[in-house]
Write a protein that holds these residues in place. Structure first.
Motif, short mmCIF file in Angstrom:
data_model
loop_
_atom_site.label_atom_id
_atom_site.label_comp_id
_atom_site.label_asym_id
_atom_site.label_seq_id
_atom_site.Cartn_x
_atom_site.Cartn_y
_atom_site.Cartn_z
N UNK A 338 0.84 -1.20 0.00
CA UNK A 338 0.00 0.00 0.00
C UNK A 338 0.87 1.26 0.00
N UNK A 339 1.92 1.26 0.83
CA UNK A 339 2.81 2.42 0.88
C UNK A 339 3.47 2.66 -0.48
N UNK A 340 3.93 1.60 -1.11
CA UNK A 340 4.58 1.71 -2.41
C UNK A 340 3.63 2.25 -3.47
N UNK A 341 2.42 1.67 -3.54
CA UNK A 341 1.48 2.04 -4.59
C UNK A 341 0.93 3.43 -4.40
N UNK A 342 0.40 3.72 -3.20
CA UNK A 342 -0.22 5.03 -2.97
C UNK A 342 0.84 6.13 -2.99
N UNK A 343 2.03 5.84 -2.43
CA UNK A 343 3.10 6.84 -2.48
C UNK A 343 3.49 7.18 -3.91
N UNK A 344 3.56 6.16 -4.76
CA UNK A 344 3.88 6.39 -6.17
C UNK A 344 2.76 7.15 -6.87
N UNK A 345 1.51 6.81 -6.48
CA UNK A 345 0.35 7.48 -7.07
C UNK A 345 0.37 8.98 -6.77
N UNK A 346 0.77 9.29 -5.53
CA UNK A 346 0.82 10.70 -5.11
C UNK A 346 2.19 11.31 -5.32
N UNK A 347 3.14 10.49 -5.85
CA UNK A 347 4.52 10.91 -6.09
C UNK A 347 5.17 11.41 -4.82
N UNK A 348 5.02 10.58 -3.75
CA UNK A 348 5.64 10.93 -2.47
C UNK A 348 6.65 9.86 -2.10
#
Length: 348
Positions: A338-348
């Motif tokens: 989840x951290x990897x996917x959502x962080x990438x989605x938000x570019x964080x």
């Protein structure tokens, strides 16, 4: 507020002091597990075991054929009288063993004689899972052009299903009096009606199920595929936790499931829904652009702050993704996904 519209009772036929004043009512979604034949509940200082599906004279339950694909997890159902073949899924695979007919115990259940409570936890036949059955009315549509395209569709009258199939075995239910047991391949044992008279009725084999309408939100990522075990479940439950934190929603009021709408289990839709018949408007709020962005940020915050799994973040706990309702996949949930996917989605 969403109030229960289908409440059923575990009727007590015992007339002793223990039974006086007892009202054992449950929402049908919960009763399918807690009051299913063989399940037990402690009330009034006694242990009560469900023994019968309550029947009414000249009113037979409606039968539905259902199938849950072992490959992609797609749920389908039709009226049994239509005799539609559900053996082959839209993904092209044979659905497997998880199929058959279910009835809805809309008149409730009947318990047997009371017993003294034991030290062990009361039995529950099997926990129930919720499945997405049919799309409803689309009232809101939104495309978020993030690093990956997200398509959101929200509306009412979406249909969800709750099935208790007793581990794919189902229940053998007496056609005459409603006496029921988990199916074991053996004839129905000698039994009496709820009123104490001998019964020689034949049995039919059914699962127990219930379909209800509520507000739903579909989240689709049409160009994204992921075959990692537990990825989609982790993302689903991460978004649910993020939504509850961002919009101050009680976790018991919303739930989710996966919907492999194309037959490809590596790219399903995420279905969020109000866990009350008729809906309560929660998922429609989530579908608003500013609110959904807040959901994504809170989801990322939850999994980032949680320390389970250490540096590898390869597991989950009750502080991030786990809850009582998703025990079936606790071993698959992974906060790192989840951290990897959502962080990438938000570019964080």
């Amino acid at each position: 507020y969403g109030f229960p519209v289908d409440v059923v009772e575990l009727q007590i036929t015992h007339h002793g002091e223990e039974a006086k004043g007892l009202e054992l009512d449950r929402d049908l979604k919960i009763a399918l597990s807690e009051y299913a034949p063989g399940s037990q509940v402690v009330a009034g200082g006694k242990l009560w075991t469900s023994r019968y599906i309550k029947k009414l004279p000249d009113r037979e339950p409606i039968r539905y054929s259902y199938a849950i694909c072992r490959n992609c997890g797609l749920y389908r159902s039709e009226l049994a009288d239509k005799e539609i073949d559900l053996d082959t899924c839209i993904c092209g695979e044979n659905v497997g063993r998880n199929k058959g007919e279910f009835i809805t115990p809309e008149f409730g259940f009947i318990g047997g004689e009371p017993e003294k409570p034991k030290m062990s936890k009361p039995l529950k036949t099997y926990s129930t899972r919720k499945y997405f059955a049919r799309e409803g009315n689309v009232e809101m549509e939104l495309i978020l052009p993030l690093k990956k395209i997200l398509k959101l569709q929200a509306g009412g009258d979406g249909r969800l299903a709750v099935i208790n199939y007793a581990g794919t075995r189902g229940f053998k239910i007496c056609q005459s009096c409603g006496f029921a047991e988990i199916f074991d391949g053996k004839p129905l044992p000698k039994h009496k009606t709820p009123w104490g008279k001998p019964c020689n009725g034949r049995y039919s084999r059914y699962s127990l199920g219930y379909e209800f309408k509520t507000d739903i939100l579909q989240i689709r990522l049409p160009d994204y595929y992921d075959t990692r075990v537990g990825f989609w479940e982790s993302l689903l439950y991460g978004l649910l936790e993020g939504a509850c934190l961002a919009l101050d929603i009680d976790r018991h009021d919303i739930y989710g499931t996966l919907y492999p709408y194309t037959g490809d289990p590596s790219s399903p839709a995420l279905i969020l829904f109000d866990d009350v018949p008729g809906g309560a408007g929660h998922v429609k709020r989530i579908a608003e652009q500013d609110n959904f962005m807040a959901v994504l940020n809170n989801t990322l915050e939850i999994v980032t702050k949680c320390e389970c799994g250490g540096e590898r973040m390869d597991t989950s706990c009750y502080h991030c993704l786990r809850s009582y309702t998703n025990q079936y996949c606790h071993h698959q949930l992974n906060g790192g996904y989840v951290k990897e996917f959502v962080g990438d989605l938000l570019e964080k």
